[in-house]
Design a protein around this motif. Structure first.
Motif, PDB file in Angstrom:
ATOM      1  N   MET A  85       0.825  -1.199   0.000  1.00 52.72           N
ATOM      2  CA  MET A  85       0.000   0.000   0.000  1.00 52.72           C
ATOM      3  C   MET A  85       0.864   1.254   0.000  1.00 52.72           C
ATOM      4  O   MET A  85       0.637   2.171  -0.789  1.00 52.72           O
ATOM      5  CB  MET A  85      -0.916  -0.009   1.219  1.00 52.72           C
ATOM      6  N   ILE A  86       1.854   1.308   0.876  1.00 55.05           N
ATOM      7  CA  ILE A  86       2.624   2.551   0.936  1.00 55.05           C
ATOM      8  C   ILE A  86       3.578   2.674  -0.243  1.00 55.05           C
ATOM      9  O   ILE A  86       4.089   3.745  -0.511  1.00 55.05           O
ATOM     10  CB  ILE A  86       3.347   2.747   2.287  1.00 55.05           C
ATOM     11  N   GLU A  87       3.779   1.597  -0.963  1.00 51.23           N
ATOM     12  CA  GLU A  87       4.552   1.714  -2.194  1.00 51.23           C
ATOM     13  C   GLU A  87       3.705   2.361  -3.295  1.00 51.23           C
ATOM     14  O   GLU A  87       4.211   3.001  -4.194  1.00 51.23           O
ATOM     15  CB  GLU A  87       5.000   0.312  -2.651  1.00 51.23           C
TER      16      GLU A  87
ATOM     17  N   LEU B  54       6.746   5.469   4.852  1.00 51.31           N
ATOM     18  CA  LEU B  54       8.058   5.471   4.204  1.00 51.31           C
ATOM     19  C   LEU B  54       7.904   6.227   2.900  1.00 51.31           C
ATOM     20  O   LEU B  54       6.862   6.109   2.245  1.00 51.31           O
ATOM     21  CB  LEU B  54       8.531   4.037   3.921  1.00 51.31           C
ATOM     22  N   PRO B  55       8.922   6.989   2.503  1.00 49.75           N
ATOM     23  CA  PRO B  55       8.845   7.603   1.183  1.00 49.75           C
ATOM     24  C   PRO B  55       8.735   6.498   0.142  1.00 49.75           C
ATOM     25  O   PRO B  55       9.255   5.402   0.337  1.00 49.75           O
ATOM     26  CB  PRO B  55      10.179   8.343   1.048  1.00 49.75           C
ATOM     27  N   ARG B  56       8.084   6.806  -0.961  1.00 55.70           N
ATOM     28  CA  ARG B  56       7.851   5.723  -1.923  1.00 55.70           C
ATOM     29  C   ARG B  56       9.145   5.282  -2.593  1.00 55.70           C
ATOM     30  O   ARG B  56       9.203   4.195  -3.153  1.00 55.70           O
ATOM     31  CB  ARG B  56       6.781   6.143  -2.907  1.00 55.70           C
ATOM     32  N   PHE B  57      10.162   6.134  -2.552  1.00 53.16           N
ATOM     33  CA  PHE B  57      11.447   5.727  -3.109  1.00 53.16           C
ATOM     34  C   PHE B  57      12.364   5.112  -2.049  1.00 53.16           C
ATOM     35  O   PHE B  57      13.544   4.913  -2.285  1.00 53.16           O
ATOM     36  CB  PHE B  57      12.142   6.923  -3.760  1.00 53.16           C
ATOM     37  N   SER B  58      11.825   4.843  -0.866  1.00 50.78           N
ATOM     38  CA  SER B  58      12.655   4.308   0.210  1.00 50.78           C
ATOM     39  C   SER B  58      13.211   2.933  -0.141  1.00 50.78           C
ATOM     40  O   SER B  58      12.515   2.068  -0.672  1.00 50.78           O
ATOM     41  CB  SER B  58      11.807   4.215   1.490  1.00 50.78           C
ATOM     42  N   LYS B  59      14.481   2.749   0.185  1.00 48.51           N
ATOM     43  CA  LYS B  59      15.112   1.452  -0.079  1.00 48.51           C
ATOM     44  C   LYS B  59      14.540   0.380   0.840  1.00 48.51           C
ATOM     45  O   LYS B  59      14.383  -0.771   0.459  1.00 48.51           O
ATOM     46  CB  LYS B  59      16.621   1.556   0.136  1.00 48.51           C
ATOM     47  N   THR B  60      14.261   0.776   2.066  1.00 51.00           N
ATOM     48  CA  THR B  60      13.673  -0.178   3.011  1.00 51.00           C
ATOM     49  C   THR B  60      12.378  -0.750   2.438  1.00 51.00           C
ATOM     50  O   THR B  60      12.127  -1.953   2.484  1.00 51.00           O
ATOM     51  CB  THR B  60      13.380   0.518   4.347  1.00 51.00           C
ATOM     52  N   LEU B  61      11.584   0.149   1.880  1.00 54.40           N
ATOM     53  CA  LEU B  61      10.301  -0.267   1.328  1.00 54.40           C
ATOM     54  C   LEU B  61      10.505  -1.258   0.183  1.00 54.40           C
ATOM     55  O   LEU B  61       9.813  -2.270   0.079  1.00 54.40           O
ATOM     56  CB  LEU B  61       9.549   0.976   0.843  1.00 54.40           C
ATOM     57  N   LYS B  62      11.476  -0.972  -0.656  1.00 55.34           N
ATOM     58  CA  LYS B  62      11.764  -1.875  -1.775  1.00 55.34           C
ATOM     59  C   LYS B  62      12.144  -3.256  -1.259  1.00 55.34           C
ATOM     60  O   LYS B  62      11.681  -4.272  -1.748  1.00 55.34           O
ATOM     61  CB  LYS B  62      12.934  -1.323  -2.595  1.00 55.34           C
TER      62      LYS B  62
END
Lengths: 374, 1066
Positions: free
Chosen positions: B82-84, B125-133
């Protein structure tokens, strides 16, 4: 007497967008403008000369063809400008473009407020771009850019590399050269540091934090450690409406004449992932200045002529088959959708353009509720 | 700046009030709040947008945790996706929002265990966050080998994968995609630098979660301005609310107050009663519903949400709370066959009790039929008596009538012929009388001693049933013919039955008559009296087959856990008692266990007024040290209802009573007892104190006990002190208006004249507007100092001092001048007041003011007070914040204050330009940087009003709480007055109890301020939030009729409709 607050810029066919930009920046405290033009055929020169007649700016033909070793119009112009009295008289200098707006969040949004916020001893402020996309606006209208476009890149946007480029506001009082302790004006920042310049120059980022040491030497963009917009954002309306972008594509970029501004450029720069309308709070002041300038003799008609020329250019271009196809492509629902989800693309896809984006990505994003519409 | 959107996912079932309050808290703090669901979910609070979760994460490969059946694994994957895809902050549905989440960064997460674990219950998390990826990449594989797993575990998983049997995510340890993954990747990417402290979202640790339900401010005391949300640990808390709080959190608990604050009604959406770990898989659910159901009550298909209350009390088998094998959803067959005597009480109480019975009926079951026949022949009643002679025969006869077979009676210190009567009954074979072995010097209680002895008696050993009740308690059975045998049958042969008390009051029966008590007294309490807690006390009868260690006054005690399966315990409705009662030693019915349908324990605690005199003289059996006075009576005199069902059972009693009276000896003894009782009454009525009591008891204006609410446990109070307090109470409780709340008055202050006037004060009166106040101050032993443009007026009153400062509006007021807020502070709150006034708007920038405060401090003036509060708004706020430094430890309440007007410090401050002419170079020019020594500082201001914001941010510190008033602008005091919250603010600040939750609760009143409604509406429209704007209009129009709002609403509707058409066209 205190020096001027000067913006140096280069233009080619920016006619319809000049007035708003000029009024806005005058309203936040810039009081002198040096404009180099080259190859204009849309009334840009006429409008600028009229404004110059009212003492609002200085226009010169871009001398880049005469400057030795100048790789492009912008750099040639800057090299030339370094020797001008008008530049030497400036206390503050910003090299900027007509699609860039200095959006100050500190205090009342004026230059003075920004300097107060960063502190009296600071020499340079590097303001970071925030890329503003087309906000799904397809057609050109003679309305304010700052009002029409509020969709933009996320605050944290490490990709594309352009997203975090900076422009630098220079206070010249620290050194003997026109741009302070540095010898030469650069597009993004002063270059060629004089002796001791890197040691003595107080240089901060858009949050008022000191820039990293290596940036003092060189660098034109920030990274994950110094990005930020607490005090100031440089709103960068790189694409504006799809129609205006078609004109821009035809024109070629001032600084990169050989590059093609095709689909990949649109994909990279048309970022509509978030909204930022923080600039709106400054607009009442800008509007007053706009009204004043528009009231000056000859300005209104020349602005209208520029807008008309722009419209005519759009019509002419869209009558061409290749341009019409290009326009259809960039205004397609898929491209609009992608512009909201650029984080899902790899760098390779970003460079290669939309054709390289796999279908699964579209499958995923097509059904996602659009929360930005409010 | 607009607040971020928050979003959550809800899988399964309707929302209970717990999720409702959490989601609503975000809406109320101004967040756009989204709930993703698979399918329809009931109970979504107003203002929350529901969206289809399939649009983020299709349901086709839905994952549940194998061990627990929990959908949390799926929810983990969902939130990362979702946050992506969207600019939203994930919130678990058990995060309660405490203030607007106006974070600068898009990284929003916090420590659950500082330095160790970041929970993912809140995640931005920002959508470009590495953690999110990385998280999303991890969730792509259903057979992950977590990089952070310990080496052995990693080796095991790798080996399994090598061998072609990779381990599925649902079989891994709990939370493999959850907090441990998040924590790992945040560290790996360096994004951990953005972590917020534990205070941000998880200030209440799992260990302390129960405090959320404890009345008082135990939670609030732990929170500070850095708390954005409170994780409520729903999965565990909801269970506790059901098992320990009767499904409803205490209204004064943190959670209870949150419910009130956000207007969430617990009754509408109760917590479904599902035991922990009993989340059913879909397969199990299907199997359950396919199973045959009791024919009498089975509704077709799946039962609807928990809010439906089946009148017949047929529990959904899947919802049965009990683990007891003897408990079933099937109603005992006999219950349907036997008639039940109905009783009706006042409508409100009847509705309450019906709902309660319905609700408990939904979750508690009935007993299964016994496996083999149960012997119920010998029913022994054990009791203790002291001087009860005239009441014995009725009591024995009645209980013989309904099926009791023998009585074991312990007597102590009887001075009437109680012993003789009992001895005669013993001779007739009904009674075993024993002297109570109780030693008054032992400190033990007579009744307990008696019970300890009882178990040794033969009659006890032989009994099938033992019931411990007193001679004023009658078991009234409503089912069948009213006998124990019918009750056993109706309840499928239990081995413990608990009867809940019903208090029978006096209702004007003053004279003693030798007639059955059960006939004379039919006035009683309603059945719904959860408070006082005494009201639902119960007594129990226990069968010899029940496993227990010892018998208590109220119930069997010491039931071992392994024996739980042998317990067949029912309440007065014949329903299975909740399991937890086995071990918690409770002796009162609760909203979960109450039952009155089949049997009541009629408690004739007062009887006639005359008899009460004798009772008082005797003292209570079990609480010998207590005085049974007026208050005892008042608290038990329930007489609003009438229940005469027991009279119909006299037919059962009559033959036995007749037989007793046919016995010459017994008849004679009884006559003696009556005569003795009458003589005692006559004697006591001659005693002045008893006479007084008698007169007091007959006072017709004495309120019914029902209207005397006191939740404190009377038995635990110090009797003498309690007596006084209660007598006071009883008087105060009479229907008189609530007295004005006042601060504790204190001993008179030492004379204020002892403070000497600073040199810079003027000798002569400076401003005629001060004449009246000056005279008042002098008359009250205070002082009135005057400088050129300012005055300090002090009037002593109590040990609490409020130092109140003028704002610029009041300086200009015409007519006599008083310190700001003087009437409320002095007259209503009873505080001593030091008013700092101005005849000019000079921000107190005069040596006279500085000198005065320094003089007061130097002479120990502030030390005379227990508590000091500095108080002011705007310019007054500046004063309060500035001069508090001379009184370390003082609290400060500053409303929309300035920190300074010094241009060098705050060049952007362009209000009140003339202040630049004042001297800002001298002392006390800036409040910022001097707050460390203060007690608690509350600053109230609008974070979106830039000038105030710029002033207030300079003041922040550990002891400073910023109470935010978004979109209220600068003119706060008037708004607070209109909203009626100013006084509460002052009390809270004075007493140090003001906190963010209280404030925001009070602050909700702003919704009804026209000014606020307009501002909010404008703001919503400016941001293009047409739907929000429309909601604001609808809300406003519900509250008041406003033409302009109506027009706006109509316009918005048109615009929205046009938008819809456009959207449809596209």
């Amino acid at each position: 007497m205190a020096g001027t607050k000067l913006i140096i810029t280069c233009m080619k066919n920016e006619g319809p967008f000049i007035l708003e930009w000029l009024a806005y920046h005058r309203s936040i405290g810039f009081d002198d403008f040096l404009v180099f033009t080259n190859d204009c055929d849309d009334g840009t020169v006429e409008l600028l000369d009229c404004l110059a007649g009212h003492g609002l700016l200085t226009r010169m033909d871009n001398p880049y063809l005469q400057v030795e070793g100048a790789p492009n119009p912008q750099k040639g112009a800057l090299a030339y400008a370094g020797g001008l009295d008008q530049v030497a008289a400036a206390e503050q200098i910003l090299v900027s473009d007509v699609d860039e707006y200095v959006n100050i969040h500190a205090g009342d949004g004026t230059l003075d407020a920004l300097w107060t916020a960063v502190g009296a001893e600071v020499d340079n402020i590097s303001m970071q771009w925030r890329l503003f996309g087309s906000s799904d606006v397809d057609s050109y209208r003679d309305r304010w850019v700052t009002e029409q476009f509020d969709h933009c890149a996320p605050k944290f946007c490490p990709s594309p590399v352009q997203a975090w480029a900076v422009k630098t506001l220079i206070r010249t009082t620290g050194g003997k050269w026109p741009c302070g302790r540095f010898k030469q004006l650069g597009v993004h920042r002063p270059i060629e540091p004089g002796r001791g310049a890197t040691r003595h120059t107080k240089w901060v980022d858009g949050c008022g934090r000191p820039v990293q040491d290596k940036f003092l030497e060189a660098g034109w963009r920030f990274g994950t450690h110094s990005y930020g917009y607490d005090l100031v954002t440089l709103n960068h309306y790189a694409v504006r409406s799809a129609e205006s972008f078609v004109v821009k594509r035809d024109r070629g970029r001032v600084n990169h004449v050989t590059h093609d501004q095709g689909l990949a450029y649109w994909l990279r720069m048309n970022i509509n992932m978030e909204r930022d309308d923080s600039i709106r709070r400054h607009l009442p002041r800008a509007r007053a200045e706009y009204a004043r300038i528009l009231g000056l003799r000859g300005v209104k008609t020349r602005h209208a002529a520029a807008a008309k020329a722009h419209r005519a250019k759009i019509r002419a271009l869209l009558a061409r088959e290749d341009m019409a196809a290009f326009y259809a492509e960039i205004t397609s629902p898929r491209m609009k959708l992608l512009s909201r989800h650029l984080n899902l693309l790899t760098r390779g896809q970003m460079d290669a353009g939309p054709e390289s984006v796999p279908e699964e990505v579209f499958d995923r994003i097509e059904r996602v509720p659009d929360l930005m519409a409010g | 700046m607009s607040l971020p959107i928050v979003a959550s996912l809800w899988i399964g079932g309707s929302l209970s009030f717990l999720e409702r309050v959490c989601l609503k808290s975000f809406v109320d703090h101004g967040h756009r709040t989204i709930l993703y669901t698979y399918g329809k979910v009931a109970g979504v609070p107003e203002g929350v947008e529901v969206l289809d979760a399939n649009r983020i994460f299709p349901n086709d490969n839905y994952i549940r945790h194998a061990k627990s059946g929990s959908p949390a694994v799926h929810a983990d994957a969902f939130r990362y996706r979702m946050i992506e895809l969207q600019n939203v902050i994930w919130i678990d549905a058990d995060i309660l929002c405490m203030q607007p989440w106006d974070f600068r960064d898009q990284w929003v997460f916090g420590w659950e265990k500082p330095g160790k674990l970041v929970c993912n219950a809140v995640l931005g998390l920002p959508r470009f966050s590495k953690t999110l990826k990385k998280l999303n990449a991890l969730c792509e594989t259903e057979y992950p080998i977590p990089p952070w797993a310990p080496p052995e575990e990693k080796a095991r998983l790798e080996a399994a994968a090598q061998a072609g049997r990779p381990v599925h995510v649902s079989e891994l340890e709990w939370g493999v995609w959850g907090p441990s993954a998040l924590t790992h990747f945040l560290n790996e990417t360096g994004e951990m630098q953005h972590v917020l402290p534990q205070m941000a979202f998880y200030p209440i640790s799992f260990r302390d979660r129960r405090d959320l339900l404890v009345p008082g401010d135990v939670i609030d005391a732990q929170l500070d301005a850095g708390c954005y949300g409170v994780h409520l640990w729903n999965r565990r808390l909801r269970r506790r609310i059901v098992t320990h709080e009767n499904g409803v959190p205490h209204p004064d608990s943190f959670l209870g107050r949150a419910l009130a604050r956000h207007g969430i009604d617990t009754a509408d959406h109760p917590i479904p009663d599902v035991p922990p770990g009993q989340v059913l898989t879909e397969r199990e659910e299907a199997a359950l519903h396919a199973a045959p159901r009791p024919s009498s009550s089975a509704p077709a298909g799946r039962p609807s949400a928990a809010r439906a209350i089946p009148a017949a009390g047929a529990p959904d088998p899947s919802k049965l709370a009990s683990q007891n094998p003897n408990v079933t959803a099937r109603r005992p067959a006999a219950l349907a066959a036997l008639p039940v005597t109905e009783w009706k009480q006042s409508a409100d109480y009847q509705r309450a009790i019906d709902e309660l019975e319905g609700r408990t009926g939904n979750i508690t079951g009935w007993l299964t039929p016994p496996e083999e026949p149960v012997k119920n022949d010998n029913i022994l009643i054990v009791t203790s008596m002291k001087n009860e002679a005239p009441f014995i025969l009725e009591w024995i006869a009645y209980h013989l009538g309904i099926g009791a077979t023998h009585f074991l009676v312990y007597t102590n210190d009887c001075t009437d012929n109680t012993n003789a009567i009992l001895d005669r009954l013993q001779a007739l074979g009904h009674v075993t009388r024993k002297p109570n072995p109780w030693d008054p010097a032992s400190g033990k209680k007579p009744q307990h001693e008696a019970l300890n002895d009882a178990v040794k008696q033969d009659c006890y050993r032989q009994a099938d049933w033992v019931l411990t009740i007193d001679v004023d308690e009658f078991v009234n059975i409503h089912v069948g013919d009213g006998t124990f045998a019918d009750l056993f049958r109706a309840a499928n042969y239990p081995n413990v039955i608990s009867f809940t008390w019903k208090f029978f009051g006096n209702r004007g029966v003053h004279a003693y008559e030798d007639r059955p008590v059960t006939e004379q007294f039919t006035a009683c309490a309603p059945e719904f009296i959860p408070k006082p807690r005494l009201g639902w006390g119960f007594k129990s009868m226990v069968h010899s087959s029940a496993p227990y260690a010892r018998i208590g006054v109220h119930r069997p005690l010491g039931i071992e856990e392994e024996d739980a399966g042998k317990v067949r315990w029912v309440n007065g409705s014949g329903r299975a008692m909740p399991d937890q009662l086995l071990t918690n030693n409770g002796w009162r019915s609760t909203k979960r266990s109450l039952g009155y349908r089949l049997a009541t324990l009629n408690h004739y605690v007062l009887r006639s007024t005359e008899s009460f005199l004798v009772k008082r003289e005797r003292g209570r059996i079990n609480h010998t040290e207590h005085d049974q006075g007026l208050d005892y009576w008042t608290r038990r005199n329930y007489a609003t209802e009438t229940d005469d069902r027991i009279v119909a059972r006299h037919a059962l009693m009559r033959p036995h009573l007749d037989a007793f009276l046919a016995d010459d000896t017994l008849r004679g003894l009884h006559a003696d007892a009556v005569a003795w009782h009458k003589a005692r009454i006559a004697y006591l009525k001659d005693q002045p104190d008893y006479r007084q009591l008698f007169d007091d008891l007959r006072d017709p204006d004495r309120p019914d006990a029902l209207f005397i609410d006191k939740s404190t446990e009377e038995l635990q109070q110090d009797p003498e002190e309690a007596e006084d307090a209660k007598a006071e109470d009883a008087k105060a409780r009479a229907p008189s208006p609530t007295p004005e709340r006042r601060l504790t008055p204190a001993a008179p202050l030492p004379s204020a004249q002892a403070v000497s006037v600073p040199a810079s004060a003027l000798d002569a009166p400076a401003d005629a507007r001060w004449d009246e106040g000056r005279a008042f101050a002098h008359a009250r032993g205070g002082f009135h100092w005057e400088g050129p443009d300012n005055a300090l007026m002090f009037v002593p009153n109590s040990k609490r001092l409020v130092v109140t400062f003028d704002n610029i509006h009041v300086t200009r007021a015409e007519g006599p001048r008083w310190p700001w807020g003087f009437d409320v502070l002095f007259n209503k709150m009873g505080a001593s007041v030091l008013g700092v006034m101005g005849s000019q708007r000079n921000w107190f920038r005069h040596d006279f003011v500085h000198d005065s405060f320094e003089a007061l401090a130097a002479q120990g003036f502030f030390e005379r007070f227990d508590q000091v509060l500095f108080y002011g708004a705007s310019m007054g706020g500046f004063g309060a914040l500035t001069y508090q430094r001379l009184c370390p430890g003082a609290n400060v309440l500053a409303i929309a204050p300035q920190s300074t007007m010094r241009a060098e410090t705050l060049p952007d401050e362009d209000r009140w330009r003339w202040t630049q002419k004042l001297d800002w170079s001298a002392r006390y020019e800036d409040a910022a940087g001097h707050l460390d020594t203060a007690g608690r500082v509350w600053v109230i201001g609008d974070p979106y009003f830039r000038p105030d914001y710029d002033q207030i941010v300079r003041l922040m510190g550990d002891n400073v709480t910023w109470l935010r008033t978004p979109f209220m602008g600068h003119q706060l005091p008037n708004a607070f007055l209109t909203m009626g919250m100013l006084k509460d603010l002052l009390y809270g600040a004075m007493e140090g109890t003001l906190d963010a939750p209280t404030f925001y609760r009070l602050f909700r009143a702003r919704r009804d301020l026209p000014r606020f409604q307009h501002d909010l509406l404008m703001h919503a429209e400016e941001r293009g939030k047409l739907r929000s704007a429309l909601r604001i209009c609808e809300y406003t129009l519900k509250k008041r009729d406003a033409g302009n709002i109506k027009r706006t609403r109509d316009r918005l509707k048109e615009e929205l409709a046009a938008q819809g058409t456009r959207a449809a066209a596209e």
